[in-house]
Design a protein around this motif. Structure first.
Motif, short mmCIF file in Angstrom:
data_model
loop_
_atom_site.label_atom_id
_atom_site.label_comp_id
_atom_site.label_asym_id
_atom_site.label_seq_id
_atom_site.Cartn_x
_atom_site.Cartn_y
_atom_site.Cartn_z
N LEU A 165 -4.89 0.99 -4.56
CA LEU A 165 -4.45 0.65 -3.20
C LEU A 165 -4.85 -0.79 -2.86
CD1 LEU A 165 -5.20 3.87 -1.14
CD2 LEU A 165 -2.99 2.98 -1.84
N PHE A 166 -6.07 -1.15 -3.25
CA PHE A 166 -6.55 -2.50 -2.95
C PHE A 166 -5.69 -3.55 -3.66
CE2 PHE A 166 -9.23 -6.14 -4.17
CZ PHE A 166 -9.50 -6.62 -2.91
N LYS A 167 -5.46 -3.29 -4.96
CA LYS A 167 -4.66 -4.26 -5.73
C LYS A 167 -3.22 -4.27 -5.24
CE LYS A 167 -5.78 -6.49 -8.74
NZ LYS A 167 -6.33 -7.86 -8.70
N GLY A 168 -2.74 -3.10 -4.86
CA GLY A 168 -1.37 -3.01 -4.34
C GLY A 168 -1.24 -3.77 -3.04
N GLY A 221 -8.61 3.96 -4.88
CA GLY A 221 -9.09 2.81 -4.11
C GLY A 221 -8.68 1.49 -4.76
N ILE A 222 -8.92 1.40 -6.06
CA ILE A 222 -8.58 0.15 -6.76
C ILE A 222 -7.08 -0.10 -6.71
CG2 ILE A 222 -8.53 -0.98 -9.04
CD1 ILE A 222 -11.20 0.43 -9.64
N MET A 276 -3.56 7.23 -14.52
CA MET A 276 -3.99 6.30 -13.46
C MET A 276 -4.99 5.28 -14.01
SD MET A 276 -4.08 8.56 -10.02
CE MET A 276 -5.06 7.46 -9.03
N VAL A 277 -5.75 5.70 -15.01
CA VAL A 277 -6.66 4.75 -15.67
C VAL A 277 -5.83 3.64 -16.31
CG1 VAL A 277 -8.34 4.47 -17.54
CG2 VAL A 277 -8.47 6.46 -16.04
N LEU A 278 -4.77 4.05 -17.01
CA LEU A 278 -3.89 3.05 -17.63
C LEU A 278 -3.26 2.15 -16.56
CD1 LEU A 278 -2.17 1.91 -20.01
CD2 LEU A 278 -0.54 3.71 -19.54
N TRP A 279 -2.83 2.76 -15.50
CA TRP A 279 -2.18 2.04 -14.40
C TRP A 279 -3.15 0.99 -13.84
CZ3 TRP A 279 -0.07 4.87 -9.40
CH2 TRP A 279 0.68 3.97 -8.66
N MET A 280 -4.41 1.43 -13.66
CA MET A 280 -5.41 0.51 -13.12
C MET A 280 -5.60 -0.68 -14.08
SD MET A 280 -9.44 1.08 -12.58
CE MET A 280 -9.66 0.90 -14.33
N THR A 321 0.82 -1.22 0.00
CA THR A 321 0.00 0.00 0.00
C THR A 321 0.85 1.27 0.00
OG1 THR A 321 -1.42 -1.31 1.39
CG2 THR A 321 -2.06 0.96 1.08
N ARG A 322 1.87 1.28 0.84
CA ARG A 322 2.69 2.50 0.95
C ARG A 322 3.40 2.82 -0.36
NH1 ARG A 322 5.67 3.51 6.62
NH2 ARG A 322 6.30 5.36 5.48
N LEU A 323 3.81 1.76 -1.05
CA LEU A 323 4.49 1.96 -2.33
C LEU A 323 3.54 2.59 -3.34
CD1 LEU A 323 7.16 1.40 -3.89
CD2 LEU A 323 6.10 -0.69 -4.71
#
Lengths: 295, 721
Positions: free
Chosen positions: B323-326, B320-321, B231-235, B153-155
């Protein structure tokens, strides 16, 4: 150039030298190769790959000559390369190609007709157990599968001279045995050169062993003769024996062997010792020869 | 800090940053070169002054119209929907009704706001950063990171902050640079403290603030919106764990969003999708400066407010997504859908490979360059840019041009006296008569026998006659030249001049379009083939290839054949597109006329028709392109991959590019022999032939040298790494 089956092939290497700056990679090597399987043994940097690269004309020689049946291979050019199958040490591939696509690509470069190439490629893929994954990208292959496809491309076109550089790297024991069997079935009417530092790869299949050290061929003979040449030099000493405690610091290159009589310390040396530790010729293997001459 | 260091002190990032900076500055200067002339700036300032004078009326009119919005509905006496919209609009414009407008010197600043490329380049840079976040190619690395206490999460939080920081940094840096460049080019510094509404570009910006504040607001807004886009791409990347699939999904999404933005109208029931759009995030200036309302589900919606609300919601969801996936760190290979997609793609790829195996070697080589080495990306870029640089708007629309076309079509062809008898002489006589008549009118006006209106009518008539006479004179000059040159025909020069001579699409352009086309073509070759030899090196295949019977000269020649095929195809595309554009801009006539008929060609050494010349030009261009390809190929053999691509670009394209800024270095450019026509204009046919011969010889030497390099007897260069 078509090779007549009843004629003998001969590769004559004369005074071959390769120098990289001040480093002599191959030092005045002279050698004659006829049909048969040759195992080239030597430690890393001994000059094995340099010799093979010179044989495939992938490297420019500094001096000397390589003659195939009296003709310089550089002058023969394409005609010489038509006769060779080469498996390099590196697992280099076009990763996005499938195994079949890769073989067909190499086949075209080897000048094999499309129909013939397709037939041979499928046969070879079956032989190296890659037929079921022939349409998969090479990217998805394991190290062992990559080695097998490299061997298959070397054998494509049924070449008369097969040059294999470290063919068993990355293979598990079962795959290694399989590859050894394939090589041994190549027949005695071809010149097969296998460069390796794993002695067991060539022990059972090579008709001749070339031992290389620091760019020179230090020994060239049949495995039997080589084994005979170190008769009386291989010793096994039980580790609970007092003598072991005495010599262990002197012979640091020895290996521990598990025997029915307990753990033994095996050393190869021409130093005089108690004869009770000396092994018979039938218990000596090529690894001992390698250790004796190379190390 | 380590993350920042990893990104900023990385060779690729550094080179990209450098290229983005250079490209931004150069393209801005080129794109606005017609805007920073003194006359253009004067016109801008004049128009701005006119706008400022009637600004108050403009705002009052909008408010008045908005307040008067009312109508009869079936159920109510007033149309509440229109009323509400009117009320909101009136309220918004009321805020800026009293602002004081002053002179802005803002021509340069407006150009900076309008400059879209910088946004695209920043986005590309940020996409690169997002790709560097995904360590999926080295799964073991990803697993190592995930097992550390701060690797989840922190990363992710750190990386989001870093993305925002870099986006703001890039925006501040590049926009400051652009601002400085605009000050130098436009020779004026914008007044940052005057009201932003002083610029007509911001006339519908309904917040009272200064230009400086609006500029800062725009930079921050643009930076944050780009963070959201990436961030969309990242997600998608996190959800797919597959770079190629994620890129394809993201590209598809952006394409759909763009289509939605372009096709939906303001009154469309789903106009919500138009004004809350990913594409709008890139074109954020449009969002900022425009005041829009639309209806959705019977509600009046203010575009900017709705965008802000949705932006916050989407931003939170994305965080949120991620962080959750991370935090959970699940690989997507566990997903059934993803595995199925991968399987489908693999089977399609296998099928393509199966088809390829049935074709000769050269197709394998094309497959390697286009598919495995991602040459299709360069191809797509080339097509998009090539189409983008074409301008098909009509050349001129004045009446005299139409008249000129009609005269040439009537009297064109082999010279005959008919044109004098039927057109030139009667026109001249008529002109003389009209001049005499006009003088009479003038005299009568001076004697006050006629009034001002009658004089004005006569002046108008005289102006028309004068225009016609000017046309007659120019045609007469042309006819006299044709008379002297017995080989020449009388043909309309305009279209041919645009296609072959110094006039580009617009007068005074020089060879600009042709230069741009040629530079793009050569740049395409540089990058498209950049990996052709390097791929063998990288994959360590060169040892195997060179040990086969046909792996040397034969393979080399096949690869050279590829260059030739590409050169032919590019020349065909170039010629066809040029003719297509020309057909739209200005029609070409008399293809079979002798080349001497084109009077801008001096001293044509042999007699040939225009169509033969066009064919010959295409052939020579192909040969030139092929010769240049050989030189590029030789360099790429020595220095492969992108390094080679950039080096060849610098050597062959950049001198031509620099010469576009009136810096005379085009003599160093090898683009000149590819275009050929500028050479003919500059040094004539004979010297051009010599230059081309020398150029082809150099190409041949490069071919031979490359062949020796690859097929030579024993090589040190091509040894394995």
């Amino acid at each position: 150039m078509e090779w007549e089956g009843d004629e003998f092939m001969e590769i004559k290497i004369e005074d071959l030298t390769k120098v990289y700056g001040s480093h002599v990679a191959l030092n005045h090597v002279s050698l004659t190769l006829n049909e048969g399987i040759y195992g080239i043994l030597g430690e890393n940097g001994a000059g094995k790959s340099t010799l093979l690269n010179l044989l495939t004309d992938n490297l420019k020689r500094s001096s000397g000559s390589i003659l195939l049946d009296g003709k310089d291979i550089l002058k023969m050019g394409k005609d010489y390369r038509k006769m060779i199958g080469y498996m390099p040490q590196q697992q280099g591939f076009y990763e996005d190609f499938s195994a079949l696509q890769f073989l067909l690509y190499i086949g075209e470069l080897k000048g094999i007709s499309r129909k013939q190439c397709n037939k041979q490629a499928l046969k070879l893929l079956k032989m190296v157990n890659l037929y079921d994954v022939r349409h998969h990208s090479i990217r998805s292959y394991s190290g062992g599968m990559r080695q097998r496809i490299l061997l298959a491309q070397a054998l494509l076109g049924n070449p008369d001279i097969i040059i294999l550089d470290e063919p068993s790297v990355g293979l598990d024991p079962r795959e290694r045995t399989h590859m050894r069997n394939i090589i041994s079935h190549l027949g005695r009417e071809k010149i097969v050169l296998i460069s390796t530092h794993i002695v067991s790869d060539v022990e059972s299949i090579a008709s001749d062993i070339l031992l290389m050290k620091k760019g020179k061929i230090i020994k060239n003979d049949t495995p039997t003769s080589l084994i005979h040449s170190i008769k009386g030099y291989v010793k096994e000493i039980p580790i609970d024996d007092l003598y072991y405690k005495k010599i262990k610091n002197h012979y640091k290159d020895g290996v521990f062997m598990q025997r029915s009589g307990g753990l033994q310390y095996r050393i190869v040396t021409d130093d005089k010792m108690d004869s009770q530790f000396t092994l018979d010729e039938e218990h000596i293997n090529l690894e001992d020869v390698y250790l004796y001459y190379v190390q | 800090m380590m993350e920042l260091r990893k990104i900023l002190f990385n060779k690729r990032s550094f080179i990209s940053f450098f290229l983005i900076t250079i490209m931004t500055c150069f393209v801005f200067a080129i794109q606005n070169r017609s805007s920073y002339s003194n006359s253009a700036i004067e016109t801008f300032n004049r128009n701005e002054l006119a706008y400022q004078k009637q600004y108050k009326t403009y705002v009052q009119k909008i408010m008045a119209v908005s307040e008067s919005y009312s109508g009869i509905s079936i159920f109510e006496k007033t149309n509440t929907f229109a009323k509400k919209r009117g009320e909101i609009t009136s309220r918004r414009y009321k805020r800026i009704a009293g602002v004081q407008l002053k002179q802005t010197h803002g021509a340069g600043l407006v150009s900076v706001f309008k400059f879209m490329l910088v946004n695209v380049l920043i986005l590309v840079f940020m996409i690169m950063i997002v790709f560097s976040y995904t360590d999926y190619e080295h799964l073991s690395l990803r697993l190592i990171i995930a097992t550390t206490p701060k690797g989840r999460t922190r990363l992710v939080i750190r990386r989001i902050f870093l993305l925002t920081f870099i986006s703001i940094l890039m925006h501040v840096f590049l926009y400051t640079l652009l601002l400085m460049e605009s000050c130098v080019l436009f020779k004026e510094i914008p007044s940052f403290f005057v009201s932003v509404q002083s610029l007509s570009y911001f006339k519908d910006f309904t917040f009272p603030m200064s230009i400086g504040n609006a500029f800062i607001l725009y930079i921050l807004m643009s930076a944050i919106l780009k963070v959201m886009v990436v961030m969309v791409l990242w997600m998608i990347l996190v959800l797919c764990s597959h770079k190629s699939i994620a890129s394809a999904i993201f590209s598809g999404l952006v394409a759909i969003e763009y289509l939605v933005y372009v096709t939906l109208s303001q009154s469309h029931p789903f106009s919500l999708l138009k004004y809350n759009n990913l594409y709008l995030c890139l074109n954020s200036i449009d969002l900022l400066r425009s005041y829009r309302t639309y209806s959705f589900m019977n509600q009046v919606i203010e575009a900017q407010r709705m965008f802000l609300c949705l932006f916050i919601i989407v931003f939170m969801i994305l965080i949120g997504i991620l962080l959750f996936k991370g935090h959970t760190q699940r690989t997507f290979h566990q997903s059934y859908i993803m595995t199925s997609i991968e399987r489908i793609l693999e089977s399609i790829h296998s099928y393509i490979k199966l088809i390829i195996t049935k074709f000769p070697l050269v197709f394998h080589e094309f497959y390697k360059v286009i598919i495995t080495q991602k040459g299709w990306i360069f191809f797509l870029c080339f097509i998009v840019l090539f189409i983008k640089m074409q301008d098909t708007s009509p050349y001129l629309t004045q009446g005299s041009i139409e008249q000129q076309k009609a005269i040439y079509s009537k009297y064109g062809g082999v010279y005959s006296k008919r044109i004098f008898v039927e057109y030139i002489d009667p026109c001249k006589k008529n002109y003389a008569k009209e001049v005499k008549r006009y003088k009479d009118v003038l005299k009568r006006y001076e004697e006050k026998k006629i009034n001002k209106d009658e004089l004005f009518d006569a002046q108008m008539r005289m102006d028309n006659i004068q225009n016609e006479y000017n046309l007659v004179k120019s045609i007469e000059v042309h006819v006299n030249k044709v008379k002297k040159n017995k080989k020449a025909w009388l043909i309309d020069q305009n279209g041919w001049k645009m296609l072959l001579s110094k006039d580009g699409h617009y007068a005074g352009e020089g060879f600009l379009t042709m230069e741009k086309e040629a530079m793009l073509i050569v740049a395409f070759i540089c990058f498209f083939f950049s990996s052709i030899w390097d791929y063998d090196q990288r994959s360590e295949m060169n040892l195997i290839l060179r040990a086969t019977a046909k792996g040397r000269t034969y393979l080399y020649n096949k690869r050279i054949l590829m260059y030739f095929i590409v050169s032919v195809l590019l020349t065909i595309v170039w010629t066809v597109v040029d003719f297509y554009v020309q057909a739209k801009v200005y029609p070409l006539t008399f293809f079979s006329a002798p080349l001497d008929s084109l009077l801008f060609f001096k001293n044509v050494p042999i007699s040939l028709s225009i169509n033969v010349f066009i064919v010959l030009l295409a052939i020579y261009r192909t040969l030139s392109l092929f010769a240049l390809s050989m030189i590029i190929n030789f360099i790429l053999m020595k220095i492969g991959s992108f390094k080679g691509g950039f080096l060849t670009l610098i050597l062959f394209v950049v001198p031509q590019f620099i010469s576009m800024f009136n810096i005379d270095v085009h003599y160093l450019s090898l683009i000149q022999p590819v275009m050929i026509l500028p050479l003919i204009h500059e040094v004539g046919f004979v010297y051009t032939s010599w230059i081309l011969m020398i150029f082809y010889l150099i190409g041949f030497i490069a071919y031979k040298a490359g062949k020796k390099l690859w097929s030579g007897k024993g090589m040190n260069l091509w040894k394995s790494k």
